[in-house]
Design a protein around this motif. Structure first.
Motif, PDB file in Angstrom:
ATOM      1  N   GLU A 132       0.847  -1.201   0.000  1.00 13.82           N
ATOM      2  CA  GLU A 132       0.000   0.000   0.000  1.00 13.82           C
ATOM      3  C   GLU A 132       0.878   1.244   0.000  1.00 13.82           C
ATOM      4  OE1 GLU A 132      -0.072  -2.367   2.223  1.00 13.82           O
ATOM      5  OE2 GLU A 132      -2.042  -3.354   2.155  1.00 13.82           O
ATOM      6  N   THR A 133       2.070   1.112   0.579  1.00 13.55           N
ATOM      7  CA  THR A 133       3.031   2.225   0.594  1.00 13.55           C
ATOM      8  C   THR A 133       3.372   2.670  -0.819  1.00 13.55           C
ATOM      9  OG1 THR A 133       3.978   1.415   2.669  1.00 13.55           O
ATOM     10  CG2 THR A 133       5.344   2.915   1.376  1.00 13.55           C
ATOM     11  N   VAL A 134       3.494   1.714  -1.752  1.00 18.20           N
ATOM     12  CA  VAL A 134       3.813   2.041  -3.136  1.00 18.20           C
ATOM     13  C   VAL A 134       2.673   2.847  -3.757  1.00 18.20           C
ATOM     14  CG1 VAL A 134       4.283   1.086  -5.423  1.00 18.20           C
ATOM     15  CG2 VAL A 134       5.302   0.037  -3.387  1.00 18.20           C
ATOM     16  N   LEU A 135       1.440   2.454  -3.499  1.00 17.87           N
ATOM     17  CA  LEU A 135       0.300   3.196  -4.055  1.00 17.87           C
ATOM     18  C   LEU A 135       0.263   4.612  -3.513  1.00 17.87           C
ATOM     19  CD1 LEU A 135      -2.532   0.483  -3.914  1.00 17.87           C
ATOM     20  CD2 LEU A 135      -0.801   0.897  -5.682  1.00 17.87           C
ATOM     21  N   ASP A 136       0.539   4.767  -2.209  1.00 14.11           N
ATOM     22  CA  ASP A 136       0.544   6.111  -1.617  1.00 14.11           C
ATOM     23  C   ASP A 136       1.668   6.963  -2.206  1.00 14.11           C
ATOM     24  OD1 ASP A 136      -1.584   5.399  -0.038  1.00 14.11           O
ATOM     25  OD2 ASP A 136      -0.348   4.883   1.703  1.00 14.11           O
ATOM     26  N   ALA A 137       2.835   6.356  -2.421  1.00 13.45           N
ATOM     27  CA  ALA A 137       3.954   7.088  -3.026  1.00 13.45           C
ATOM     28  C   ALA A 137       3.632   7.470  -4.464  1.00 13.45           C
ATOM     29  CB  ALA A 137       5.216   6.237  -2.968  1.00 13.45           C
ATOM     30  N   ALA A 138       2.972   6.570  -5.189  1.00 16.69           N
ATOM     31  CA  ALA A 138       2.572   6.868  -6.570  1.00 16.69           C
ATOM     32  C   ALA A 138       1.635   8.061  -6.609  1.00 16.69           C
ATOM     33  CB  ALA A 138       1.909   5.644  -7.195  1.00 16.69           C
ATOM     34  N   ASP A 139       0.751   8.143  -5.635  1.00 18.25           N
ATOM     35  CA  ASP A 139      -0.182   9.270  -5.543  1.00 18.25           C
ATOM     36  C   ASP A 139       0.590  10.580  -5.374  1.00 18.25           C
ATOM     37  OD1 ASP A 139      -2.552  10.569  -5.510  1.00 18.25           O
ATOM     38  OD2 ASP A 139      -3.289   9.712  -3.627  1.00 18.25           O
ATOM     39  N   LEU A 140       1.636  10.546  -4.522  1.00 14.92           N
ATOM     40  CA  LEU A 140       2.442  11.744  -4.280  1.00 14.92           C
ATOM     41  C   LEU A 140       3.240  12.142  -5.520  1.00 14.92           C
ATOM     42  CD1 LEU A 140       3.840  10.848  -0.733  1.00 14.92           C
ATOM     43  CD2 LEU A 140       2.091  12.565  -1.259  1.00 14.92           C
ATOM     44  N   LEU A 141       3.684  11.138  -6.286  1.00 14.36           N
ATOM     45  CA  LEU A 141       4.569  11.411  -7.428  1.00 14.36           C
ATOM     46  C   LEU A 141       3.813  11.853  -8.677  1.00 14.36           C
ATOM     47  CD1 LEU A 141       7.025   8.401  -6.960  1.00 14.36           C
ATOM     48  CD2 LEU A 141       7.609  10.829  -6.734  1.00 14.36           C
ATOM     49  N   ARG A 142       2.472  11.776  -8.664  1.00 16.10           N
ATOM     50  CA  ARG A 142       1.731  12.150  -9.867  1.00 16.10           C
ATOM     51  C   ARG A 142       2.022  13.593 -10.271  1.00 16.10           C
ATOM     52  NH1 ARG A 142      -4.374   9.695  -9.568  1.00 16.10           N
ATOM     53  NH2 ARG A 142      -4.318  10.414  -7.408  1.00 16.10           N
ATOM     54  N   PRO A 170      11.026   2.167   5.463  1.00 18.87           N
ATOM     55  CA  PRO A 170       9.883   1.374   4.981  1.00 18.87           C
ATOM     56  C   PRO A 170       8.557   1.894   5.523  1.00 18.87           C
ATOM     57  CG  PRO A 170      11.109   0.178   6.674  1.00 18.87           C
ATOM     58  CD  PRO A 170      11.909   1.396   6.355  1.00 18.87           C
ATOM     59  N   GLN A 171       7.508   1.606   4.785  1.00 21.39           N
ATOM     60  CA  GLN A 171       6.143   2.010   5.124  1.00 21.39           C
ATOM     61  C   GLN A 171       6.031   3.522   5.313  1.00 21.39           C
ATOM     62  OE1 GLN A 171       4.948  -1.167   8.177  1.00 21.39           O
ATOM     63  NE2 GLN A 171       3.056  -0.890   7.009  1.00 21.39           N
ATOM     64  N   ASN A 172       6.829   4.261   4.562  1.00 19.24           N
ATOM     65  CA  ASN A 172       6.800   5.726   4.586  1.00 19.24           C
ATOM     66  C   ASN A 172       6.691   6.199   3.144  1.00 19.24           C
ATOM     67  OD1 ASN A 172       7.430   8.493   4.611  1.00 19.24           O
ATOM     68  ND2 ASN A 172       8.729   8.283   6.432  1.00 19.24           N
ATOM     69  N   PRO A 173       5.473   6.501   2.680  1.00 17.93           N
ATOM     70  CA  PRO A 173       5.283   6.888   1.276  1.00 17.93           C
ATOM     71  C   PRO A 173       6.106   8.112   0.884  1.00 17.93           C
ATOM     72  CG  PRO A 173       3.176   6.404   2.316  1.00 17.93           C
ATOM     73  CD  PRO A 173       4.199   6.421   3.415  1.00 17.93           C
ATOM     74  N   GLU A 174       6.213   9.081   1.808  1.00 20.90           N
ATOM     75  CA  GLU A 174       7.005  10.277   1.508  1.00 20.90           C
ATOM     76  C   GLU A 174       8.472   9.920   1.290  1.00 20.90           C
ATOM     77  OE1 GLU A 174       4.934   9.989   4.052  1.00 20.90           O
ATOM     78  OE2 GLU A 174       3.305  11.371   3.501  1.00 20.90           O
ATOM     79  N   ALA A 175       9.001   8.997   2.124  1.00 17.73           N
ATOM     80  CA  ALA A 175      10.396   8.591   1.983  1.00 17.73           C
ATOM     81  C   ALA A 175      10.619   7.858   0.660  1.00 17.73           C
ATOM     82  CB  ALA A 175      10.803   7.700   3.154  1.00 17.73           C
ATOM     83  N   LEU A 176       9.666   7.011   0.256  1.00 18.79           N
ATOM     84  CA  LEU A 176       9.790   6.313  -1.027  1.00 18.79           C
ATOM     85  C   LEU A 176       9.727   7.302  -2.181  1.00 18.79           C
ATOM     86  CD1 LEU A 176       9.886   3.952  -2.966  1.00 18.79           C
ATOM     87  CD2 LEU A 176       7.460   3.495  -2.484  1.00 18.79           C
ATOM     88  N   ALA A 177       8.814   8.248  -2.082  1.00 15.16           N
ATOM     89  CA  ALA A 177       8.686   9.243  -3.149  1.00 15.16           C
ATOM     90  C   ALA A 177       9.976  10.057  -3.273  1.00 15.16           C
ATOM     91  CB  ALA A 177       7.498  10.164  -2.865  1.00 15.16           C
ATOM     92  N   ARG A 178      10.568  10.448  -2.140  1.00 15.14           N
ATOM     93  CA  ARG A 178      11.830  11.202  -2.177  1.00 15.14           C
ATOM     94  C   ARG A 178      12.951  10.365  -2.796  1.00 15.14           C
ATOM     95  NH1 ARG A 178      10.169  12.899   3.013  1.00 15.14           N
ATOM     96  NH2 ARG A 178      11.548  11.357   3.983  1.00 15.14           N
ATOM     97  N   ALA A 179      12.990   9.057  -2.441  1.00 13.10           N
ATOM     98  CA  ALA A 179      14.032   8.178  -2.985  1.00 13.10           C
ATOM     99  C   ALA A 179      13.893   8.058  -4.501  1.00 13.10           C
ATOM    100  CB  ALA A 179      13.942   6.804  -2.322  1.00 13.10           C
ATOM    101  N   VAL A 180      12.657   7.956  -4.990  1.00 15.88           N
ATOM    102  CA  VAL A 180      12.436   7.889  -6.441  1.00 15.88           C
ATOM    103  C   VAL A 180      12.895   9.188  -7.112  1.00 15.88           C
ATOM    104  CG1 VAL A 180      10.685   7.757  -8.254  1.00 15.88           C
ATOM    105  CG2 VAL A 180      10.543   6.231  -6.274  1.00 15.88           C
ATOM    106  N   GLN A 181      12.561  10.322  -6.500  1.00 14.60           N
ATOM    107  CA  GLN A 181      12.975  11.619  -7.066  1.00 14.60           C
ATOM    108  C   GLN A 181      14.501  11.745  -7.073  1.00 14.60           C
ATOM    109  OE1 GLN A 181      10.464  13.889  -4.334  1.00 14.60           O
ATOM    110  NE2 GLN A 181       9.387  14.771  -6.089  1.00 14.60           N
TER     111      GLN A 181
END
Length: 583
Positions: free
Chosen positions: A210-220, A324-335
């Motif tokens: 679910e963390t991936v879906l939340d990060a995807a939402d942030l990255l749109r 882990p389980q931090n959508p903001e952290a995943l989104a930042r890592a992708v950026q």
């Protein structure tokens, strides 16, 4: 490597819980897979969220494999892949009935993983599983684990460090093919003109995707070119697909599960590869198996796992770790990954691939396992099973025949030395495992003005010296022999404090059960130096046999009659072992 291998397994049904095409459940099936004989036994196929069905899957295989194991040619050593823990039952059966040692390879810590993934929540069941696992560890000849964190956890559970070896997993190197990226294929799969973060593997509760879906939402909005590609199966797939659809996440794509032989194509098209698990203390000491595959592909990694896995990626210089389980952290890592130049990302991937082949490859891991199998086979000879039977018969008969004399001795100890009659002390046994040893008491409890016990030479009475010189004080150890803590013949059990002081060679004295008498006892006993005594102990471990044991027992009787080697020179018994100069 020249070993003769046979596999005992079930009918293939993982991970979907349905038997693979071309197979059907029956009483047994023999086949040859790539030159390896395989015996398949029946089981209840299920890998869904039902705890009862999953338990039935595990238990049905364990029962069928326990029976099936009896029809195999006796092996020198058994290798058990865990999970599930019930896979150990056939190995326990072979150990009990045929004296076959087993190596236990742990991929998940039970019951920790059961609780962390929500597979089982009842504390009573988890406690029962924990107690069962303690027994498995105790009976395993050796335990291999995939990370240092696992090793530390098992040491906390009193598994001897000498019984544990860390062997990181490798990936299926032969299956994963990495073809040159095909532009047409990239366009077909939607990889063109996007920054593709690929997750490939099982999608279950433990992955917390679910963390991936939340990060995807942030990255749109912040990174519209970024896209998550989710490949695989598992109990959470349909729910994740529905959530992505409901939230209109066009930057999340799901692709069906692919065999290893086909996954390389998709991994090769990725810009970065994602690993993610729940933020649970258990997962901080594990390394997800996809990590090795990702490293081998030579692509940069986004690691959403704490602890050992994150440390591996950092050490390799192969990617970016995030909470882990931090959508903001995943989104930042992708950026952050997106902001790197293609050359920088390529350098990360190349570093990971180099690290894999140097530290984690199949060749390295297989060599480590081969060394352990050789060691275990050497330590646990077929004679050991016969030896245990002799021990049980002799100790049982001895306790019955000597019942009255033992009672008389106990009365005399009580009269002359007081209570307690028995001296009890925790000593290291087989593999260094602690046990309580019983002897007749030979010394008083006299203490000095400072409250400390007086030296042995002061507290050892004339009656105590008589018991020691005749070895009558050792007779209660027959109970330890009957219980399985000791053997009639083997290295004498010393003190727990000595364990960290041994050299690697001296520690081999714990590869067999300690004995009431041993090779050192008939070659000088306490008159030997510590180094001489340990050398005799290790020689026995390497040369033990029925003939040698009988020789030691007969010589012991002669030594007892002559009362040879009772004391070290200038000592009431033996000076304390302080470690060898070579240690």
């Amino acid at each position: 490597m020249g070993y003769e291998v046979e596999v005992l397994t079930g009918f293939p049904n993982y991970p979907g819980g349905k038997v693979y095409p071309g197979y059907k459940i029956k009483a047994y099936q023999r086949e040859i897979v790539e030159g390896v004989p395989v015996l398949r036994v029946p089981l209840y196929p299920s890998h869904d969220q039902s705890g009862a069905k999953r338990a039935l899957n595990y238990l049905s295989f364990a029962a069928a494999a326990s029976v099936g194991s009896l029809f195999l040619k006796r092996p020198d050593v058994v290798y058990v892949y865990h999970p599930p823990a019930t896979a150990s039952l056939p190995a326990l059966v072979l150990r009990a009935l045929k004296g076959v040692p087993f190596v236990y390879d742990i991929q998940d810590l039970w019951p920790d993983t059961l609780a962390a993934t929500g597979m089982m929540e009842r504390s009573a069941v988890l406690n029962t599983v924990g107690s069962f696992m303690d027994q498995v560890y105790r009976r395993a000849a050796h335990v291999t684990i995939l990370s240092k964190g696992f090793k530390e956890k098992l040491i906390e559970r009193n598994v001897p460090a000498t019984k544990l070896t860390v062997i990181p997993n490798w990936t299926d190197e032969a299956q994963i093919q990495l073809p040159e990226p095909n532009p047409a294929r990239a366009a077909e799969l939607g990889f063109r003109d996007r920054f593709n973060v690929v997750f490939a593997g099982t999608m279950g509760k433990a992955q917390a995707l679910e963390t991936v879906l939340d990060a995807a939402d942030l990255l749109r909005q912040s990174a519209p070119s970024a896209r998550f590609v989710m490949i695989g199966g598992g109990v959470e797939v349909e729910g994740l697909k529905q959530q992505a659809q409901d939230r209109e996440l066009s930057n999340v794509t799901f692709l069906p599960r692919r065999p290893p032989s086909e996954i390389g194509e998709v991994l090769g098209l990725a810009d970065a590869l994602l690993v993610h698990l729940k933020d649970d203390p258990l997962f901080a000491i594990t390394i997800p198996s996809k990590t090795q595959a990702y490293l081998m592909t030579g692509k940069p990694i986004l690691m959403g796992v704490r602890g050992d896995a994150a440390e591996m990626v950092k050490t390799a210089g192969a990617g970016i770790a995030f909470e882990p389980q931090n959508p903001e952290a995943l989104a930042r890592a992708v950026q952050e990954m997106l902001a790197l130049t293609p050359a920088q990302r390529q350098s990360m991937g190349a570093a990971g691939r180099e690290y894999y082949f140097a530290e984690l490859s199949l060749a390295a891991g297989a060599q480590h396992f081969a060394q352990i199998f050789e060691q275990v086979a050497r330590q646990h000879r077929p004679y050991d099973a016969l030896k245990r039977g002799i021990d049980v018969a002799a100790a049982g008969a001895g306790l019955m025949v000597l019942g009255l004399p033992l009672g008389v001795l106990a009365y005399m100890v009580r009269q002359k030395l007081g209570s307690p009659v028995f001296f009890k002390q925790v000593r290291p046994g087989l593999d260094g495992q602690p046990f309580t040893m019983y002897k007749f008491r030979t010394m008083t409890d006299e203490r000095g003005p400072d409250g400390q016990l007086l030296p042995d030479s002061v507290r050892l009475t004339s009656f105590g010296k008589f018991l020691r010189s005749t070895s009558l004080d050792e007779l209660p150890e027959l109970w330890n022999v009957l219980k399985g803590d000791m053997s009639l013949v083997g290295p004498r059990p010393l003190l727990m404090d000595y364990l960290p002081l041994y050299t690697e060679r001296q520690a081999r004295r714990h590869e067999v059960r300690p004995g009431i008498t041993g090779w050192a006892q008939v070659n000088g006993r306490n008159a030997l130096s510590w180094d001489e005594k340990f050398e005799h102990d290790v020689w026995y471990v390497e040369n033990r046999s029925l003939v040698l044991d009988l020789r030691i027992l007969l010589t012991t009787l002669q030594k007892v009659v002559k009362r040879d080697g009772i004391n070290a020179q200038g000592e009431a018994t033996m000076p304390k072992f302080m470690g060898s100069p070579s240690a």
